[in-house]
Enzyme design. Structure first.
Site, PDB file in Angstrom:
ATOM      1  N   ARG A 262       0.848  -1.190   0.000  1.00 36.77           N
ATOM      2  CA  ARG A 262       0.000   0.000   0.000  1.00 36.77           C
ATOM      3  C   ARG A 262       0.879   1.233   0.000  1.00 36.77           C
ATOM      4  NH1 ARG A 262      -2.139   0.370   5.122  1.00 36.77           N
ATOM      5  NH2 ARG A 262      -1.245   2.455   5.369  1.00 36.77           N
ATOM      6  N   ASN A 279       4.020   0.797   2.316  1.00 38.26           N
ATOM      7  CA  ASN A 279       3.810  -0.236   3.338  1.00 38.26           C
ATOM      8  C   ASN A 279       3.891  -1.606   2.680  1.00 38.26           C
ATOM      9  OD1 ASN A 279       2.630   1.461   5.801  1.00 38.26           O
ATOM     10  ND2 ASN A 279       1.726   2.251   3.923  1.00 38.26           N
ATOM     11  N   GLY A 283      -1.891  -3.493   7.193  1.00 38.89           N
ATOM     12  CA  GLY A 283      -2.837  -4.120   8.101  1.00 38.89           C
ATOM     13  C   GLY A 283      -3.902  -4.905   7.353  1.00 38.89           C
TER      14      GLY A 283
END
Length: 323
Positions: A262, A279, A283
């Site tokens: 991401r 990232n 998550g």
């Protein structure tokens, strides 16, 4: 958008063998990692994969001493799991794993050095500098325009980040950030909407626009608050969304990432986009953005995790499957 139930093809399940979902660990993001890991584990099992959760709290080396698994889905956030450490251990043990390899993982975890790469490749990123002590406050304020963002360079989930507007706030924010990491990054704050673009197997998923009543999209806004607004579609004109997605893909490419991740981006008042960070193990909780973007593209969470895992096969079992 409603997405259909998903089951992995039997040949693909056999090719995967026994899968370890690595989660937990010892970083400041342990709690989030456990939530991500549980979500991934349940989705893989629902898709028919022989998956097992492994909390790697303690020595990471113990994971490969007697592994008992054929490949690993990395759901570890923060240090040890997202910074190239577990990737190096698995690589040395010859165990395939999801996501980016050692170098890209290590680089993306270091926000400062990621920005050096962006800058060197001519990609837009807010003006920045490092802060090695509170004594540097005056020189920083003379070289950067307030407001500023102060953050530990090698933490995730917005841990230790502060927005500052004056010298006292800068010094206080430095002290907070340096408790997490001696390498502290200070960058100019971009006033405007925030967007995030999830990448999967060389393609950008629909962009997501973020709005929060918090000062910025911080830890609470990401994982705890029910007031955070997620815009899918993101609200940009189609041409601007394409431009945003292309910038995210290029950022992912220059850092050397693979399979999934991401990229977080701000837009200023003039409509220009500015890269914040990449990232490599985002998550995967019920508040998380990659599953949300996948759902907007018509992909279930089960299909998403299977497609991520399928890249550990290096194409050998993908023919004839839906992954």
């Amino acid at each position: 958008m409603t997405v259909p139930n998903y089951r992995a093809e039997p040949d693909l399940v056999r090719a995967f063998g026994r899968v370890a979902v690595l989660m937990g660990g010892d970083s400041a993001e342990r709690a989030v990692s456990l939530n991500s890991g549980d979500a991934v584990l349940n989705a893989l099992i629902a898709a028919g994969v022989d998956a097992h959760g492994v909390d790697v709290q303690g020595s990471l080396l113990s994971v490969v001493e007697n592994p008992g698994f054929d490949r690993a889905f990395i759901a570890l956030h923060g240090r040890g799991g997202e910074d190239g450490t577990i990737q190096a251990i698995l690589s040395e043990a010859g165990i395939p794993y999801t996501g980016s390899e050692v170098l890209a993982s290590s680089l993306a975890m270091d926000k400062l050095r990621t920005k050096y790469v962006f800058e060197g490749c001519g990609l837009p990123t807010p003006k920045f500098c490092t802060m090695a002590s509170a004594n540097a406050a005056d020189s920083i304020l003379s070289s950067l325009r307030v407001p500023l963002s102060v953050k530990p360079s090698r933490e995730g989930s917005s841990i230790g980040i502060r927005k500052v507007t004056n010298r006292d706030e800068l010094i206080d924010a430095y002290q907070v950030a340096s408790e997490h990491d001696p390498l502290v990054l200070v960058e100019e704050w971009i006033e405007g909407p925030e967007f995030t673009v999830s990448l999967l197997q060389g393609h950008a998923l629909p962009a997501i626009g973020l709005s929060t009543d918090h000062v910025f999209y911080d830890y609470d806004a990401k994982y705890l608050s029910n007031d955070t607004q997620y815009r899918v579609p993101c609200g940009l004109p189609p041409d601007d969304e394409v431009r945003l997605q292309e910038l995210a893909l290029e950022a992912f490419r220059v850092v050397g990432c693979r399979t999934w991740g991401r990229v977080d981006i701000m837009q200023d008042a003039d409509g220009e986009f500015w890269l914040l960070e990449v990232n490599t193990v985002p998550g995967m909780t019920d508040h998380s953005l990659v599953p949300m973007a996948a759902r907007a593209a018509g992909m279930s969470f089960e299909e998403l995790v299977v497609r991520i895992l399928a890249d550990t096969l290096v194409g050998e079992a993908l023919e004839g499957s839906d992954a």
